[in-house]
Design a protein around this motif. Structure first.
Motif, mmCIF file in Angstrom:
data_model
loop_
_atom_site.group_PDB
_atom_site.id
_atom_site.type_symbol
_atom_site.label_atom_id
_atom_site.label_comp_id
_atom_site.label_asym_id
_atom_site.label_seq_id
_atom_site.Cartn_x
_atom_site.Cartn_y
_atom_site.Cartn_z
ATOM 1 N N PHE A 1 -72.652 18.103 -19.653
ATOM 2 C CA PHE A 1 -71.129 17.147 -19.944
ATOM 3 C C PHE A 1 -71.323 16.172 -20.209
ATOM 4 O O PHE A 1 -72.220 14.976 -20.671
ATOM 5 C CB PHE A 1 -71.307 17.018 -18.064
ATOM 6 C CG PHE A 1 -71.266 17.988 -17.185
ATOM 7 C CD1 PHE A 1 -69.525 18.834 -17.248
ATOM 8 C CD2 PHE A 1 -72.412 17.731 -16.376
ATOM 9 C CE1 PHE A 1 -70.088 20.022 -16.058
ATOM 10 C CE2 PHE A 1 -72.513 19.051 -15.183
ATOM 11 C CZ PHE A 1 -71.484 19.760 -15.268
ATOM 12 N N GLU A 2 -70.575 15.674 -20.935
ATOM 13 C CA GLU A 2 -70.021 14.537 -22.178
ATOM 14 C C GLU A 2 -68.703 14.050 -21.417
ATOM 15 O O GLU A 2 -67.949 14.738 -21.031
ATOM 16 C CB GLU A 2 -69.277 15.433 -23.296
ATOM 17 C CG GLU A 2 -68.804 14.540 -24.695
ATOM 18 C CD GLU A 2 -68.130 14.589 -25.365
ATOM 19 O OE1 GLU A 2 -66.767 14.094 -25.680
ATOM 20 O OE2 GLU A 2 -68.283 16.138 -26.089
ATOM 21 N N ILE A 3 -69.138 12.498 -21.208
ATOM 22 C CA ILE A 3 -67.480 11.625 -21.214
ATOM 23 C C ILE A 3 -67.599 11.867 -21.913
ATOM 24 O O ILE A 3 -66.392 11.276 -22.802
ATOM 25 C CB ILE A 3 -68.636 9.895 -20.036
ATOM 26 C CG1 ILE A 3 -69.743 11.008 -19.186
ATOM 27 C CG2 ILE A 3 -68.003 9.881 -20.433
ATOM 28 C CD1 ILE A 3 -70.028 9.372 -19.172
ATOM 29 N N LEU A 4 -65.365 12.107 -21.239
ATOM 30 C CA LEU A 4 -64.147 12.152 -22.187
ATOM 31 C C LEU A 4 -63.978 10.670 -21.726
ATOM 32 O O LEU A 4 -63.580 10.053 -22.690
ATOM 33 C CB LEU A 4 -63.428 13.359 -21.610
ATOM 34 C CG LEU A 4 -63.855 15.249 -22.372
ATOM 35 C CD1 LEU A 4 -63.291 15.890 -22.141
ATOM 36 C CD2 LEU A 4 -64.240 14.294 -23.717
ATOM 37 N N MET A 5 -63.461 10.326 -20.483
ATOM 38 C CA MET A 5 -62.325 9.065 -20.630
ATOM 39 C C MET A 5 -63.510 9.182 -18.756
ATOM 40 O O MET A 5 -63.154 9.841 -17.400
ATOM 41 C CB MET A 5 -61.265 8.996 -20.989
ATOM 42 C CG MET A 5 -60.341 10.594 -20.181
ATOM 43 S SD MET A 5 -58.790 10.389 -20.452
ATOM 44 C CE MET A 5 -58.318 11.508 -21.393
ATOM 45 N N VAL A 6 -62.469 8.132 -18.577
ATOM 46 C CA VAL A 6 -62.191 7.488 -17.346
ATOM 47 C C VAL A 6 -60.909 7.380 -17.038
ATOM 48 O O VAL A 6 -60.303 6.671 -18.088
ATOM 49 C CB VAL A 6 -63.275 6.142 -17.393
ATOM 50 C CG1 VAL A 6 -63.458 5.303 -15.763
ATOM 51 C CG2 VAL A 6 -64.496 6.697 -17.185
ATOM 52 N N LEU A 7 -60.449 7.468 -15.364
ATOM 53 C CA LEU A 7 -59.299 7.409 -15.661
ATOM 54 C C LEU A 7 -59.175 6.417 -14.128
ATOM 55 O O LEU A 7 -59.918 6.692 -13.035
ATOM 56 C CB LEU A 7 -58.107 8.422 -14.942
ATOM 57 C CG LEU A 7 -58.248 9.102 -15.902
ATOM 58 C CD1 LEU A 7 -57.081 10.946 -15.245
ATOM 59 C CD2 LEU A 7 -57.551 8.871 -17.485
ATOM 60 N N ALA A 8 -58.958 5.486 -14.474
ATOM 61 C CA ALA A 8 -59.400 4.162 -13.243
ATOM 62 C C ALA A 8 -57.595 4.197 -12.336
ATOM 63 O O ALA A 8 -56.643 4.303 -13.432
ATOM 64 C CB ALA A 8 -59.351 2.844 -13.834
ATOM 65 N N LEU A 9 -57.508 3.568 -11.022
ATOM 66 C CA LEU A 9 -56.956 3.895 -10.951
ATOM 67 C C LEU A 9 -56.213 2.642 -9.643
ATOM 68 O O LEU A 9 -57.360 3.050 -8.730
ATOM 69 C CB LEU A 9 -56.213 5.480 -9.745
ATOM 70 C CG LEU A 9 -55.961 6.313 -10.519
ATOM 71 C CD1 LEU A 9 -56.883 7.900 -10.337
ATOM 72 C CD2 LEU A 9 -55.097 6.443 -11.775
#
Lengths: 191, 191
Positions: B142-150
């Motif tokens: 798995f490659e980390i694409l992005m983090v969505l903070a909510l």
């Protein structure tokens, strides 16, 4: 989330259209406005757009597109079932080194907006870029990211679960109904 | 296009939140469902997701994020103003060689869905991926694409025209109002 989910579900990749239903250039501008108002990595806003709603220009753009890779026996929509308009999304290399994931964000805003207007379309990465660059007489500073084909959909697209063998290829039945296998929520959420 | 345009305009990058407003895991699943139902290049659906709504896990993810690159005198939200949840978007290299622009499409569907629910957040590409991989105990595939903070936004963000010098950097005024300069429609539509 009924409202948005409705749009997301309706927003399928459509490849056959009521070509006689024209799309005004003003409508294309409204759709690009949705992309303009969407977020951009580091706010660099490196995306630019070219619009086509003219039959002659549409016809020249059409010839540069690769249609439905998984439908080996189908060469794309016949005349009178082709897109009524196109939005060509470009990367302006004079602004940034990368567009991050801005192209996907912008494309989704545009397509959801199109669906809200009773339109639909298809995003093309499979494009003869050299030929399209000639057609558009495009300056070298611009990279062709994708082509958004738009029209009044003339086909029905249904989402279905993946078959047991996990084949994700979309297909059509004898009636021309288009089926798109989607992975389950359980498969895509880890842990 | 009032409905969608309203969501698109409301969907800004928010970086300060009412952290006490918790987000249920079920809400995160609803948001990922919007991404699942969105289009995917060649329908490969190579994106996977990890969810966090637990304060302890949130705290560990928070330390891996680079906040607001243009706000040099701000190190990110203080305690009690941090995100209530995270969606980590991954690329599954066992499925495909590329995710095309799927990550942007999925991120926009998720964020528009969050805004529809009265939430908001920020997409992070500036992530300490090695550290986050450790935090999440992530497999190499798995490659980390992005983090969505909510979270529930605790700040106001206003779009403004670009200044005469064309500077696209966002900024805050003395009252903490956040301003984001956007290029004009005339600038981004060519021809």
């Amino acid at each position: 989330m009924c409202m948005l989910k409705e749009l997301v579900v309706k927003n399928r990749s459509y490849r056959r259209f009521h070509e006689e239903v024209r799309i005004e250039r003003g409508t294309l501008r409204q759709l690009v406005e949705l992309a303009r108002l969407s977020s951009s990595g580091a706010n660099l806003q490196s995306l630019k757009y070219l619009l086509s709603a003219e039959p002659e220009k549409n016809a020249r753009i059409f010839t540069t597109l690769g249609w439905a890779g998984y439908l080996k026996d189908w060469d794309g929509p016949v005349e009178r079932e082709r897109p009524s308009a196109y939005i060509v999304m470009l990367f302006d290399s004079a602004i940034a080194k990368t567009c991050f994931w801005d192209h996907g964000i912008a494309a989704q805003s545009i397509m959801l907006g199109a669906v809200e207007q009773g339109l639909g379309g298809c995003m093309f990465g499979n494009v003869n870029r050299d030929e399209l660059r000639r057609v558009l007489d495009l300056d070298e500073r611009f990279e062709i990211l994708m082509v958004l084909a738009l029209g009044k959909p003339k086909e029905e697209v249904r989402l279905v679960p993946l078959p047991p063998d996990g084949d994700i290829r979309y297909y059509r039945d004898a009636d021309g109904m288009h089926y798109v296998p989607k992975r389950s929520l359980e498969e895509i959420i880890l842990g």
